[in-house]
Design a protein around this motif. Structure first.
Motif, mmCIF file in Angstrom:
data_model
loop_
_atom_site.group_PDB
_atom_site.id
_atom_site.type_symbol
_atom_site.label_atom_id
_atom_site.label_comp_id
_atom_site.label_asym_id
_atom_site.label_seq_id
_atom_site.Cartn_x
_atom_site.Cartn_y
_atom_site.Cartn_z
ATOM 1 N N PRO A 19 0.801 -1.228 0.000
ATOM 2 C CA PRO A 19 0.000 0.000 0.000
ATOM 3 C C PRO A 19 0.829 1.270 0.000
ATOM 4 O O PRO A 19 0.355 2.327 -0.426
ATOM 5 N N THR A 20 2.081 1.187 0.481
ATOM 6 C CA THR A 20 2.919 2.391 0.453
ATOM 7 C C THR A 20 3.233 2.832 -0.968
ATOM 8 O O THR A 20 3.526 4.002 -1.205
ATOM 9 N N PHE A 21 3.168 1.901 -1.924
ATOM 10 C CA PHE A 21 3.432 2.275 -3.312
ATOM 11 C C PHE A 21 2.416 3.305 -3.800
ATOM 12 O O PHE A 21 2.759 4.241 -4.524
ATOM 13 N N MET A 22 1.146 3.151 -3.420
ATOM 14 C CA MET A 22 0.117 4.108 -3.804
ATOM 15 C C MET A 22 0.185 5.364 -2.936
ATOM 16 O O MET A 22 0.053 6.484 -3.439
ATOM 17 N N GLN A 23 0.398 5.164 -1.646
ATOM 18 C CA GLN A 23 0.447 6.297 -0.734
ATOM 19 C C GLN A 23 1.565 7.262 -1.093
ATOM 20 O O GLN A 23 1.410 8.477 -1.020
ATOM 21 N N MET A 24 2.691 6.751 -1.528
ATOM 22 C CA MET A 24 3.812 7.612 -1.911
ATOM 23 C C MET A 24 3.578 8.291 -3.257
ATOM 24 O O MET A 24 4.087 9.378 -3.503
ATOM 25 N N TYR A 25 2.818 7.639 -4.118
ATOM 26 C CA TYR A 25 2.558 8.204 -5.443
ATOM 27 C C TYR A 25 1.545 9.345 -5.376
ATOM 28 O O TYR A 25 1.717 10.392 -5.998
ATOM 29 N N ASP A 26 0.455 9.128 -4.606
ATOM 30 C CA ASP A 26 -0.591 10.153 -4.493
ATOM 31 C C ASP A 26 -1.302 9.935 -3.154
ATOM 32 O O ASP A 26 -2.235 9.140 -3.055
ATOM 33 N N GLU A 27 -0.871 10.655 -2.129
ATOM 34 C CA GLU A 27 -1.407 10.445 -0.795
ATOM 35 C C GLU A 27 -2.895 10.767 -0.718
ATOM 36 O O GLU A 27 -3.650 10.065 -0.048
ATOM 37 N N GLY A 28 -3.328 11.818 -1.416
ATOM 38 C CA GLY A 28 -4.743 12.175 -1.391
ATOM 39 C C GLY A 28 -5.612 11.105 -2.012
ATOM 40 O O GLY A 28 -6.681 10.770 -1.480
ATOM 41 N N LEU A 29 -5.166 10.565 -3.137
ATOM 42 C CA LEU A 29 -5.918 9.497 -3.789
ATOM 43 C C LEU A 29 -5.940 8.249 -2.912
ATOM 44 O O LEU A 29 -6.960 7.550 -2.836
ATOM 45 N N TYR A 30 -4.824 7.989 -2.259
ATOM 46 C CA TYR A 30 -4.765 6.829 -1.359
ATOM 47 C C TYR A 30 -5.774 6.972 -0.221
ATOM 48 O O TYR A 30 -6.494 6.012 0.114
ATOM 49 N N GLU A 31 -5.840 8.154 0.388
ATOM 50 C CA GLU A 31 -6.775 8.366 1.490
ATOM 51 C C GLU A 31 -8.222 8.237 1.014
ATOM 52 O O GLU A 31 -9.080 7.696 1.731
ATOM 53 N N ALA A 32 -8.496 8.714 -0.200
ATOM 54 C CA ALA A 32 -9.847 8.568 -0.750
ATOM 55 C C ALA A 32 -10.181 7.097 -0.963
ATOM 56 O O ALA A 32 -11.314 6.655 -0.700
ATOM 57 N N TRP A 33 -9.214 6.347 -1.435
ATOM 58 C CA TRP A 33 -9.414 4.896 -1.630
ATOM 59 C C TRP A 33 -9.711 4.212 -0.303
ATOM 60 O O TRP A 33 -10.614 3.367 -0.201
ATOM 61 N N VAL A 34 -8.953 4.564 0.741
ATOM 62 C CA VAL A 34 -9.169 3.963 2.060
ATOM 63 C C VAL A 34 -10.580 4.262 2.566
ATOM 64 O O VAL A 34 -11.285 3.366 3.057
ATOM 65 N N ASP A 35 -11.015 5.510 2.437
ATOM 66 C CA ASP A 35 -12.348 5.882 2.924
ATOM 67 C C ASP A 35 -13.446 5.105 2.210
ATOM 68 O O ASP A 35 -14.403 4.632 2.835
ATOM 69 N N ILE A 36 -13.300 4.944 0.904
ATOM 70 C CA ILE A 36 -14.322 4.214 0.145
ATOM 71 C C ILE A 36 -14.340 2.744 0.535
ATOM 72 O O ILE A 36 -15.404 2.155 0.781
ATOM 73 N N THR A 37 -13.159 2.139 0.621
ATOM 74 C CA THR A 37 -13.106 0.699 0.888
ATOM 75 C C THR A 37 -13.600 0.350 2.278
ATOM 76 O O THR A 37 -14.054 -0.782 2.518
#
Length: 527
Positions: free
Chosen positions: A453-471
């Motif tokens: 998951p750090t691969f996505m978090q490092m690429y785009d932290e905002g998008l990662y947080e949005a993904w976490v909230d949805i999932t």
């Protein structure tokens, strides 16, 4: 009567070297005996790892599904196939670095059939076969190390790896590169103790291409340097210079340079400190008693090795001091993270063998003076005890493997999706570690998160947080966000994400098109 001197003179008179055939025959017999011993160790290790591996019909763990599929793609598309499956991570198509390239190359002969043909059965069995052979070679590498140090009973000691830790055996049974790392580290220690430091350069080069645990080779070399400094008051610079040079060349002479440098800095450094991103259970430490339960014999080996050092009459030698240092380093690592359990048990055993060797030699000498029935009884007791320990560890490792997820966990959902969706379609998943099995069946799709998951978090932290909230079911009617923020065409979720499934049930932007006992697939509706 002709004397030996006369016979040698007659041979010399014919222009022949005295007794060349006898010398060659003796050398041939020694090589044959060594080869047969190595083959015996390999065959026994293969049989034991096979007994563990086929306790489940699937690939042990999750990551193996990704690795064997990458090997299949290498076989079909060339040695550096395009990787476009994770565009929202630091492993996007422009920055992709295969940090298991040589491991994937090893897997290529075992990866011949696309899962679309047989549901993944052949590819799964190929991965399992490869995962029997590679750890068996690690056992052979430990045997070679012990044999090179003239340790008593090196073959039996190497097979003692099957008695030290069921957690170690479980990790070795995963279709991952760590068993190869044990090979590199055992060979590295062999070259260091044998004084063949130049061989560490090509070893370091290949290690870089095989697995990103290559810094551990420098750790082993560093422990050796400290031990030499303590015992001999000198610094063997070559012991560090050669592996460092090989590693540097492996990083630079690399089909993925400079992406490999960027990836290593991005992947490893976040693991050094405390990461706010959940990165998988393997990065967390064991509870102390859990470690005692699953690696008790490895801990006992360290204790017995320390006692052996006290019982010995002579001063500690270099191999034993190096072994003690490595046990300390890998012990600290396994207390920090359970993923290092693949290194601590084998080096605990190696330390025990190195430390107790003088005592074992003395014991053998005194035992040889005893009557044959007594020697046979002692050998029988030792054999029964050893076999019992091996049986218990292999049995427990089989139990761990048997608890693996079903081999066909997502086969139905992903093969349906592959038949339904065009290549290049974007799939929104609710769990990053489902990616490996999804990629196994449908590599032409694009996924939101995977591998780490750090691969996505490092690429785009905002998008990662949005993904976490949805999932996690925190977003009402998530279909619109999935469509607009992530550009997804389909959604894949396992049944454990109940909060998300509840939100999706009343969302007109998400239409359920597939469900089985493991997963649900939705089509994302366009306005």
């Amino acid at each position: 009567m002709t004397s030996n001197t006369d016979s040698q003179a007659m041979v010399a008179g014919r222009g022949e070297t005295p007794f060349p055939r006898q010398a060659a025959s003796a050398l041939h017999k020694r090589w044959l005996a060594t080869a047969l011993s190595g083959l015996g160790v390999f065959a026994a290790a293969v049989a034991l790892f096979a007994a563990i591996q086929w306790a489940t019909p699937g690939i042990v763990g999750n990551d193996g599904y990704y690795h064997i599929k990458m090997a299949y793609l290498m076989r079909q598309e060339g040695l550096t196939p395009a990787f476009e499956a994770l565009p929202n991570t630091i492993l996007n198509a422009e920055a992709y670095y295969d940090h298991h390239w040589l491991f994937h190359l090893f897997l290529v002969p075992f990866a011949a059939v696309d899962p679309i043909v047989d549901g993944g059965a052949a590819l799964t069995q190929g991965a399992k076969l490869a995962t029997v052979i590679l750890p068996a070679l690690a056992v052979v590498a430990v045997w070679w190390l012990l044999r090179g140090r003239a340790m008593p009973f090196p073959a039996l000691c190497a097979l003692g790896l099957f008695a030290v830790s069921e957690a170690f055996l479980y990790r070795m049974s995963m279709a991952r590169a760590q068993s190869g790392a044990v090979i590199f580290l055992a060979l590295g220690l062999h070259f260091l103790l044998a004084g063949r430091h130049r061989w560490l350069a090509p070893l370091g080069f290949l290690f870089v291409w095989f697995y990103n645990a290559f810094p551990l080779l420098l750790v082993v070399a560093g422990v050796y340097v400290v031990a030499v400094l303590l015992l001999e008051r000198r610094i063997p610079w070559a012991a560090v210079a050669y592996p460092a040079a090989g590693i540097a060349l492996g990083l630079i002479i690399n089909p993925y340079f400079p992406e490999n440098i960027i990836f290593i800095a991005g992947h490893l450094l976040p693991k050094v400190g405390e990461s706010v991103v959940p990165v998988g259970n393997e990065w967390s430490p064991y509870e102390t008693w859990t470690l005692v339960e699953n690696s008790g014999m490895a801990l006992a080996a360290v204790l017995l090795g320390a006692l052996a050092l006290g019982w010995r009459e002579e001063r500690i030698d270099l191999p034993s001091l190096v072994g003690l240092g490595l046990v300390g380093v890998f012990g600290l690592m396994v207390f920090k993270s359970r993923r290092f359990v693949e290194y601590f048990p084998p080096f605990a055993l190696i330390f025990l063998v190195l430390a107790s060797a003088p005592l074992v030699r003395q014991w053998r000498q005194s035992l040889s003076l005893r009557p044959l029935p007594y020697r046979a009884a002692v050998a029988g007791v030792v054999a029964v005890a050893g076999l019992a320990l091996v049986f218990l560890s292999v049995r427990d490792a089989r139990s761990l493997v048997a608890d693996s997820k079903p081999a066909d966990l997502y086969a139905g959902a992903m093969l349906f999706l592959r038949s339904e969706a065009p290549a290049g379609t974007t799939v929104f998943q609710t769990d990053w570690d489902d990616f490996t099995r999804q990629f196994f069946y449908f590599d032409d799709a694009r996924y939101i998160n995977g591998l780490d998951p750090t691969f996505m978090q490092m690429y785009d932290e905002g998008l990662y947080e949005a993904w976490v909230d949805i999932t996690r079911g925190r977003v009402d009617s998530p279909g619109t966000a999935i469509r607009e923020q992530f550009g997804a065409d389909y959604v894949f979720t396992d049944l454990n994400h109940e909060g998300f499934i509840e939100e999706a049930a009343g969302d007109p932007a998400l239409r359920e098109i597939y469900r089985d006992e493991y997963a649900v697939v939705y089509a994302v509706e366009r306005p």
